[in-house]
Design an enzyme around this catalytic site. Structure first.
Site, PDB file in Angstrom:
ATOM      1  N   THR A 128       0.858  -1.191   0.000  1.00  9.06           N
ATOM      2  CA  THR A 128       0.000   0.000   0.000  1.00  9.06           C
ATOM      3  C   THR A 128       0.890   1.236   0.000  1.00  9.06           C
ATOM      4  OG1 THR A 128      -2.028   0.928   0.909  1.00  9.06           O
ATOM      5  CG2 THR A 128      -0.342   0.346   2.508  1.00  9.06           C
ATOM      6  N   CYS A 152      -3.536   7.270   7.942  1.00  8.28           N
ATOM      7  CA  CYS A 152      -4.114   5.933   7.793  1.00  8.28           C
ATOM      8  C   CYS A 152      -3.190   4.903   8.438  1.00  8.28           C
ATOM      9  CB  CYS A 152      -4.276   5.560   6.325  1.00  8.28           C
ATOM     10  SG  CYS A 152      -5.493   6.549   5.445  1.00  8.28           S
ATOM     11  N   HIS A 203      -6.037  -1.241   4.732  1.00  5.79           N
ATOM     12  CA  HIS A 203      -5.569   0.155   4.759  1.00  5.79           C
ATOM     13  C   HIS A 203      -6.698   0.999   5.350  1.00  5.79           C
ATOM     14  CE1 HIS A 203      -3.445   3.608   2.401  1.00  5.79           C
ATOM     15  NE2 HIS A 203      -4.258   4.146   3.275  1.00  5.79           N
TER      16      HIS A 203
END
Lengths: 290, 162
Positions: B23, B29, B46
């Site tokens: 990711t 996040c 995520h």
């Protein structure tokens, strides 16, 4: 290795950049005036055949999923809203600046446009949620333009990212602006401000570009707007859309409380809104910036 | 080598030894990484926000977006690879959750994300064996399915592992 940019160099760089088109420039001035009417925007767009064609193309793009084609420019503009018209106009004139790979920040081509678009959406949403007496669409435009200086100084910053990052973590530099100043002589805020002046942007927008990392230093009449963009910028970076090595390398100015009355947990709803709106806008403005 | 790329609010898993689960640019996040030694499966979510109650429709469309819906969704996905439904025996790693410098409570979204995730993991009796959370930089995360090695990168910094 010395890459210092003097003010003279900066003026030369600025002169090598195409001016905004007359209609884009006028559009930014008209929409910065709080008392303007939508009709003024419509008649301005009508004077520019290219812009008219782009607007019609965007409104009929798949992103908006309209059942029937819109062929009237009046209807297209009232459907899309001012902020999208401004995005199209800026993207048309200055797309290359937004699209450019920011090698000095180790950021890929298009990163600046995405960051700016997310800052714009967040700044607008913060203005709406705070109920502040600022035009939400002006906050959007300011967000779109706030970091334009990065594309002017990025080439000079080449290979400096590790140095800049370590200066900040060792507290030798206060933030990335200070690091830029040490490394190349001129921070992106000043570079952007000089371009904004050359483009004859309205004063509020020039103030935002110069002070978006230190909004308390903006002129009083532009301070609330500058705070909105300051927060929008941070929200874009927190959302994972920075412009490379400088992401989150700035300080938050909590003084926004005096200018923007934000509800608790505002960040959650703004971040979500940014994700939703960004997807839609990015798709509809595809090929505009990056 | 195939890459399983996960965007904001996505979750996914792989047990193909050549795969990499990846990711990009986590800011506030948090990437929840579950490694199952028994089936040699790697899963990741995520996560963008702590609590799905602000938008139930979004949570239905993208359960990986919120901490409270992401972990059950990731466990259910991994169960398809033969992993234990409640995560028994899994190794947990967490990264991301960055904050702005001089952040105030309103802007501590990275911290709130990490805390929300830990609380939910505790409810499953799971805890992170390794984490790289907080601070003020973005992180790109890649996990090799074959070795389970978690590699992080950030512009202007050398890569590191957790």
């Amino acid at each position: 290795m010395d890459h210092k940019i003097t003010m003279e160099n900066l003026q030369e760089i600025i002169q090598s950049i195409p001016l905004l088109s007359a209609s884009a420039s006028r559009l930014l001035q008209v929409t910065a005036n709080p008392d303007h009417e939508l009709e003024e925007v419509i008649s301005l767009v009508k004077t520019d055949a290219n812009l008219t064609a782009r607007v019609l193309k965007v409104v009929n793009s798949a992103a908006f999923g309209l059942m029937t084609e819109i062929t009237s420019i009046d209807r297209a503009i009232s459907y899309l809203g001012e902020r999208i018209i401004v995005s199209i106009a800026i993207g048309d004139c200055a797309g290359k600046l937004f699209e450019k790979e920011l090698s000095g920040y180790e950021a890929a081509g298009g990163a600046l446009w995405k960051h700016d678009l997310r800052t714009a959406i967040a700044a607008r949403e913060l203005v709406v949620q705070s109920g502040a007496d600022i035009s939400p669409d002006l906050a959007f435009t300011a967000g779109l333009l706030h970091d334009i200086g990065k594309s002017l100084i990025s080439d000079y910053l080449k290979d400096t990212a590790p140095d800049a990052v370590s200066q900040i973590s060792s507290q030798d530099s206060y933030d990335y602006l200070a690091a830029e100043e040490k490394l190349v002589g001129i921070p992106h805020t000043v570079a952007g401000y000089e371009l904004a002046k050359a483009w004859q942007l309205p004063n509020e927008l020039c103030e935002v570009i110069l002070h978006h990392h230190k909004p308390s230093e903006a002129a009083e009449e532009a301070r609330a707007l500058t705070y909105a963009v300051h927060l929008g910028d941070n929200i874009a970076m927190l959302g994972g859309f920075g412009t490379g090595s400088d992401s989150l390398q700035y300080h938050l100015d909590s003084g926004y409380n005096e200018y923007l009355n934000l509800p608790p947990k505002v960040l959650d709803s703004v971040m979500l809104e940014v994700d939703i709106e960004f997807q839609k806008l990015e798709q509809s403005l595809e090929g505009m910036g990056g | 080598m195939a890459q399983v790329i996960l965007g904001v609010g996505d979750y996914g898993a792989s047990n193909a030894p050549g795969d990499e689960v990846k990711t990009f640019a986590l800011g506030s996040c948090v990437s929840v990484i579950l490694l199952d030694p028994k089936t040699r499966t790697v899963g990741m979510a995520h996560v963008a926000l702590p609590d799905s109650s602000i938008n139930k429709a979004k949570a239905t469309e993208k359960p990986g977006y919120f901490a409270d819906t992401a972990i059950p969704a990731l466990l259910a996905e991994m169960a398809k690879f033969g992993c234990h439904k409640k995560g028994k025996g899994m190794v947990v790693k967490l990264c991301g959750g960055a904050n702005v410098m001089d952040s105030n409570d309103t802007f501590q979204i990275g911290k709130r994300n990490a805390l929300a995730i830990k609380k939910i993991l505790w409810a499953y009796g799971m805890g992170a064996v390794a984490e790289d959370l907080g601070k003020n930089f973005s992180r790109t995360v890649a996990i090799s399915v074959e070795t389970g090695q978690v590699t992080l990168s950030s512009p202007g910094r050398p890569n590191w592992n957790i």
